[in-house]
Design an enzyme around this catalytic site. Structure first.
Site, PDB file in Angstrom:
ATOM      1  N   LYS A  13       0.965  -1.267   0.017  1.00  0.00           N
ATOM      2  CA  LYS A  13       0.039  -0.082  -0.083  1.00  0.00           C
ATOM      3  C   LYS A  13       0.565   1.086   0.536  1.00  0.00           C
ATOM      4  O   LYS A  13       0.533   2.162  -0.886  1.00  0.00           O
ATOM      5  CB  LYS A  13      -0.605   0.049   1.334  1.00  0.00           C
ATOM      6  CG  LYS A  13      -1.347  -0.955   1.773  1.00  0.00           C
ATOM      7  CD  LYS A  13      -2.957  -1.242   2.452  1.00  0.00           C
ATOM      8  CE  LYS A  13      -2.045  -0.920   3.655  1.00  0.00           C
ATOM      9  NZ  LYS A  13      -1.229  -2.451   4.287  1.00  0.00           N
ATOM     10  N   ARG A  88     -10.160   0.761   8.417  1.00  0.00           N
ATOM     11  CA  ARG A  88      -9.703  -0.615   8.588  1.00  0.00           C
ATOM     12  C   ARG A  88     -11.145  -1.609   9.415  1.00  0.00           C
ATOM     13  O   ARG A  88     -10.758  -2.765  10.071  1.00  0.00           O
ATOM     14  CB  ARG A  88      -8.359  -0.686   9.942  1.00  0.00           C
ATOM     15  CG  ARG A  88      -6.979  -1.211   8.809  1.00  0.00           C
ATOM     16  CD  ARG A  88      -6.178  -1.007  10.049  1.00  0.00           C
ATOM     17  NE  ARG A  88      -4.634  -1.171  10.595  1.00  0.00           N
ATOM     18  CZ  ARG A  88      -3.265  -0.610   9.093  1.00  0.00           C
ATOM     19  NH1 ARG A  88      -3.911   0.064   8.422  1.00  0.00           N
ATOM     20  NH2 ARG A  88      -3.121  -1.192   9.048  1.00  0.00           N
ATOM     21  N   ARG A 127      11.709  -4.349   5.032  1.00  0.00           N
ATOM     22  CA  ARG A 127      11.541  -3.590   5.029  1.00  0.00           C
ATOM     23  C   ARG A 127      12.553  -2.567   5.663  1.00  0.00           C
ATOM     24  O   ARG A 127      12.482  -2.796   6.858  1.00  0.00           O
ATOM     25  CB  ARG A 127      10.785  -3.316   5.109  1.00  0.00           C
ATOM     26  CG  ARG A 127      10.047  -1.421   4.859  1.00  0.00           C
ATOM     27  CD  ARG A 127       8.333  -2.032   4.949  1.00  0.00           C
ATOM     28  NE  ARG A 127       7.643  -1.782   6.477  1.00  0.00           N
ATOM     29  CZ  ARG A 127       6.065  -2.460   6.264  1.00  0.00           C
ATOM     30  NH1 ARG A 127       5.677  -1.568   5.552  1.00  0.00           N
ATOM     31  NH2 ARG A 127       5.318  -2.397   7.528  1.00  0.00           N
ATOM     32  N   ARG A 161      11.029  -0.240  11.519  1.00  0.00           N
ATOM     33  CA  ARG A 161       9.719   0.038  11.842  1.00  0.00           C
ATOM     34  C   ARG A 161       9.560  -0.786  13.291  1.00  0.00           C
ATOM     35  O   ARG A 161      10.045  -1.934  13.271  1.00  0.00           O
ATOM     36  CB  ARG A 161       8.558   0.039  10.919  1.00  0.00           C
ATOM     37  CG  ARG A 161       7.630   1.084  10.820  1.00  0.00           C
ATOM     38  CD  ARG A 161       7.143   1.201   9.743  1.00  0.00           C
ATOM     39  NE  ARG A 161       5.967   0.123   9.848  1.00  0.00           N
ATOM     40  CZ  ARG A 161       4.633   0.467   9.413  1.00  0.00           C
ATOM     41  NH1 ARG A 161       5.018   0.362   8.552  1.00  0.00           N
ATOM     42  NH2 ARG A 161       3.949  -0.531   9.900  1.00  0.00           N
ATOM     43  N   ARG A 172      -0.513  -8.722  13.500  1.00  0.00           N
ATOM     44  CA  ARG A 172      -1.153  -7.790  12.422  1.00  0.00           C
ATOM     45  C   ARG A 172      -1.924  -7.495  11.565  1.00  0.00           C
ATOM     46  O   ARG A 172      -3.085  -7.910  11.130  1.00  0.00           O
ATOM     47  CB  ARG A 172       0.105  -6.326  11.878  1.00  0.00           C
ATOM     48  CG  ARG A 172       0.657  -5.987  13.162  1.00  0.00           C
ATOM     49  CD  ARG A 172       1.819  -5.311  12.192  1.00  0.00           C
ATOM     50  NE  ARG A 172       1.860  -4.228  11.111  1.00  0.00           N
ATOM     51  CZ  ARG A 172       3.225  -4.104  10.407  1.00  0.00           C
ATOM     52  NH1 ARG A 172       4.056  -4.609  11.124  1.00  0.00           N
ATOM     53  NH2 ARG A 172       3.162  -3.388   9.207  1.00  0.00           N
TER      54      ARG A 172
HETATM   55  P1  AP5 Z   1       4.434  -1.604   2.326  1.00  0.00           P
HETATM   56  O1  AP5 Z   1       4.159  -1.067   0.704  1.00  0.00           O
HETATM   57  O2  AP5 Z   1       5.833  -0.785   3.179  1.00  0.00           O
HETATM   58  O3  AP5 Z   1       3.456  -2.211   2.386  1.00  0.00           O
HETATM   59  P2  AP5 Z   1       2.233  -1.814   3.068  1.00  0.00           P
HETATM   60  O4  AP5 Z   1       1.511  -2.348   2.646  1.00  0.00           O
HETATM   61  O5  AP5 Z   1       2.588  -0.331   3.210  1.00  0.00           O
HETATM   62  O6  AP5 Z   1       2.671  -2.658   4.329  1.00  0.00           O
HETATM   63  P3  AP5 Z   1       2.661  -1.582   5.463  1.00  0.00           P
HETATM   64  O7  AP5 Z   1       3.099  -3.149   6.565  1.00  0.00           O
HETATM   65  O8  AP5 Z   1       3.236  -0.601   6.071  1.00  0.00           O
HETATM   66  O9  AP5 Z   1       0.966  -1.858   6.289  1.00  0.00           O
HETATM   67  P4  AP5 Z   1       0.231  -1.957   7.733  1.00  0.00           P
HETATM   68  O10 AP5 Z   1      -0.949  -1.702   7.497  1.00  0.00           O
HETATM   69  O11 AP5 Z   1       0.179  -2.644   8.292  1.00  0.00           O
HETATM   70  O12 AP5 Z   1       0.175  -0.797   8.706  1.00  0.00           O
HETATM   71  P5  AP5 Z   1       0.412   0.896   9.161  1.00  0.00           P
HETATM   72  O13 AP5 Z   1       1.116   1.704   9.086  1.00  0.00           O
HETATM   73  O14 AP5 Z   1      -1.051   1.025   7.979  1.00  0.00           O
HETATM   74  O15 AP5 Z   1       5.455  -2.553   1.696  1.00  0.00           O
HETATM   75  C1  AP5 Z   1       6.048  -3.570   2.506  1.00  0.00           C
HETATM   76  C2  AP5 Z   1       8.089  -3.873   1.893  1.00  0.00           C
HETATM   77  O16 AP5 Z   1       7.220  -5.046   0.673  1.00  0.00           O
HETATM   78  C3  AP5 Z   1       9.132  -3.139   1.045  1.00  0.00           C
HETATM   79  O17 AP5 Z   1       9.678  -3.501   1.268  1.00  0.00           O
HETATM   80  C4  AP5 Z   1       8.517  -2.897  -0.155  1.00  0.00           C
HETATM   81  O18 AP5 Z   1       9.545  -2.228  -0.893  1.00  0.00           O
HETATM   82  C5  AP5 Z   1       8.463  -4.383  -0.131  1.00  0.00           C
HETATM   83  N1  AP5 Z   1       7.524  -4.692  -1.169  1.00  0.00           N
HETATM   84  C6  AP5 Z   1       6.176  -3.876  -2.017  1.00  0.00           C
HETATM   85  N2  AP5 Z   1       5.413  -4.618  -2.511  1.00  0.00           N
HETATM   86  C7  AP5 Z   1       6.324  -5.384  -3.280  1.00  0.00           C
HETATM   87  C8  AP5 Z   1       5.786  -6.227  -4.336  1.00  0.00           C
HETATM   88  N3  AP5 Z   1       5.393  -6.521  -6.064  1.00  0.00           N
HETATM   89  N4  AP5 Z   1       7.243  -7.068  -4.082  1.00  0.00           N
HETATM   90  C9  AP5 Z   1       7.853  -8.046  -3.482  1.00  0.00           C
HETATM   91  N5  AP5 Z   1       8.390  -6.604  -2.887  1.00  0.00           N
HETATM   92  C10 AP5 Z   1       7.571  -5.395  -2.811  1.00  0.00           C
HETATM   93  O19 AP5 Z   1      -0.380   0.454  10.464  1.00  0.00           O
HETATM   94  C11 AP5 Z   1       0.737   0.355  11.745  1.00  0.00           C
HETATM   95  C12 AP5 Z   1      -0.013  -0.159  12.469  1.00  0.00           C
HETATM   96  O20 AP5 Z   1      -0.778   1.571  12.975  1.00  0.00           O
HETATM   97  C13 AP5 Z   1      -1.747  -0.873  13.007  1.00  0.00           C
HETATM   98  O21 AP5 Z   1      -0.472  -2.428  13.387  1.00  0.00           O
HETATM   99  C14 AP5 Z   1      -2.518  -0.082  13.575  1.00  0.00           C
HETATM  100  O22 AP5 Z   1      -1.819  -0.722  15.635  1.00  0.00           O
HETATM  101  C15 AP5 Z   1      -1.989   1.050  14.324  1.00  0.00           C
HETATM  102  N6  AP5 Z   1      -3.288   1.675  12.875  1.00  0.00           N
HETATM  103  C16 AP5 Z   1      -2.448   2.112  11.711  1.00  0.00           C
HETATM  104  N7  AP5 Z   1      -4.193   2.331  11.077  1.00  0.00           N
HETATM  105  C17 AP5 Z   1      -5.036   2.429  11.684  1.00  0.00           C
HETATM  106  C18 AP5 Z   1      -6.572   2.675  11.518  1.00  0.00           C
HETATM  107  N8  AP5 Z   1      -7.594   2.972  10.407  1.00  0.00           N
HETATM  108  N9  AP5 Z   1      -7.334   2.378  12.800  1.00  0.00           N
HETATM  109  C19 AP5 Z   1      -6.781   1.593  14.012  1.00  0.00           C
HETATM  110  N10 AP5 Z   1      -4.844   1.336  13.640  1.00  0.00           N
HETATM  111  C20 AP5 Z   1      -4.540   1.466  12.888  1.00  0.00           C
END
Ligand code: AP5
Ligand code: ZN
Length: 214
Positions: A13, A88, A127, A161, A172
């Site tokens: 994402k 979410r 990552r 992170r 997660r």
């Molecule tokens: P990356 O693009 O970084 O993945 P992502 O989908 O953004 O994953 P996240 O881990 O950031 O999502 P998340 O939803 O767990 O975390 P968030 O910060 O929202 O890609 C990952 C890696 O893979 C990278 O190194 C990339 O290079 C590689 N890659 C990407 N695409 C690829 C491909 N096609 N092929 C190969 N490699 C690839 O949330 C964190 C925490 O915050 C949550 O756990 C929760 O506690 C809280 N939180 C956030 N939002 C909310 C909400 N709305 N409600 C409640 N709690 C929330």
């Protein structure tokens, strides 16, 4: 144009949102990034969120909804935004509908990035980002051109992170399947859900997304 990117941790994402941000001239609104900034600043909100995030659970709906609502009101969102990590839960999806209709806005596309769980642990634990400009990298899938030097800004410091360890990633993923996956059905029911193959290479995922948003 206003978009929602759906998908589990590691689906890509953030990676794709940054590319769309440049190609469409709209802003990425990552609730995860916003929360990490609150944690880093030591604000009351950050203190509330820190432990929940480290355990892999979800921060309270109310806190998130208020945070995103005031962010959407800022000037830089006028041209459009990409919601990354929000909504979410079904409660967040319903609150978003109300919020947008109050602001006379709408979502143009909800796009699910489909991936296999098994690959996600490796993606997330490998990552890291540039400490200076935030550019994203991966130990195996997205290395900088010159070892240890950021392609974008030449920075040489990188960070990982706190919640990107294998144990928290599994928690997660569980939270995603229990609380977030059902909202794909919510948007499918409204006829606005599209999907791309998140197991494909990064450039191919971008190509599939561009086909949807043109
Ligand atoms: P990356 O693009 O970084 O993945 P992502 O989908 O953004 O994953 P996240 O881990 O950031 O999502 P998340 O939803 O767990 O975390 P968030 O910060 O929202 O890609 C990952 C890696 O893979 C990278 O190194 C990339 O290079 C590689 N890659 C990407 N695409 C690829 C491909 N096609 N092929 C190969 N490699 C690839 O949330 C964190 C925490 O915050 C949550 O756990 C929760 O506690 C809280 N939180 C956030 N939002 C909310 C909400 N709305 N409600 C409640 N709690 C929330
Ligand atoms: Zn950099």
């Amino acid at each position: 144009m206003n978009l929602i990117l759906l998908g589990p941790p590691g689906a890509g994402k953030g990676t794709q949102a940054k590319r769309l941000e440049e190609s469409l001239n709209i802003v990425q609104l990552s609730t995860g990034d916003m929360l990490r900034a609150e944690v880093a600043s030591g604000s009351a909100l950050g203190q509330q969120a820190k432990e929940v995030m480290q355990s892999g659970g979800l921060v309270s709906d109310e806190l998130i909804i208020n945070m995103i609502s005031s962010r959407i009101d800022q000037d830089d969102c006028k041209n459009g935004f990409i919601l990354d990590g929000f909504p979410r839960t079904t409660a967040q999806a319903e609150a978003l509908d109300t919020m947008l209709s109050d602001k006379s806005l709408k979502i143009d596309h909800v796009i699910e990035i489909k991936v296999d769980d098994d690959a996600m642990v490796e993606r997330v634990t490998g990552r890291y980002t540039c400490a200076k400009c935030g550019a994203g990298y991966h130990d195996s899938f997205q290395k900088p051109k010159q070892d240890g030097v950021c392609d974008k800004c030449g920075g040489t410091e990188f960070k990982r992170r706190a919640d990107d360890n294998a144990e928290t990633v599994r928690a997660r993923l569980d939270a995603y399947h229990e609380q977030t996956a059902p909202i794909a059905g919510y948007y499918a029911g409204k006829g606005v859900l599209k999907s791309v193959d998140g197991m494909a290479a990064i450039d191919e995922v971008t190509r599939q997304l561009n086909e949807i948003v043109v």
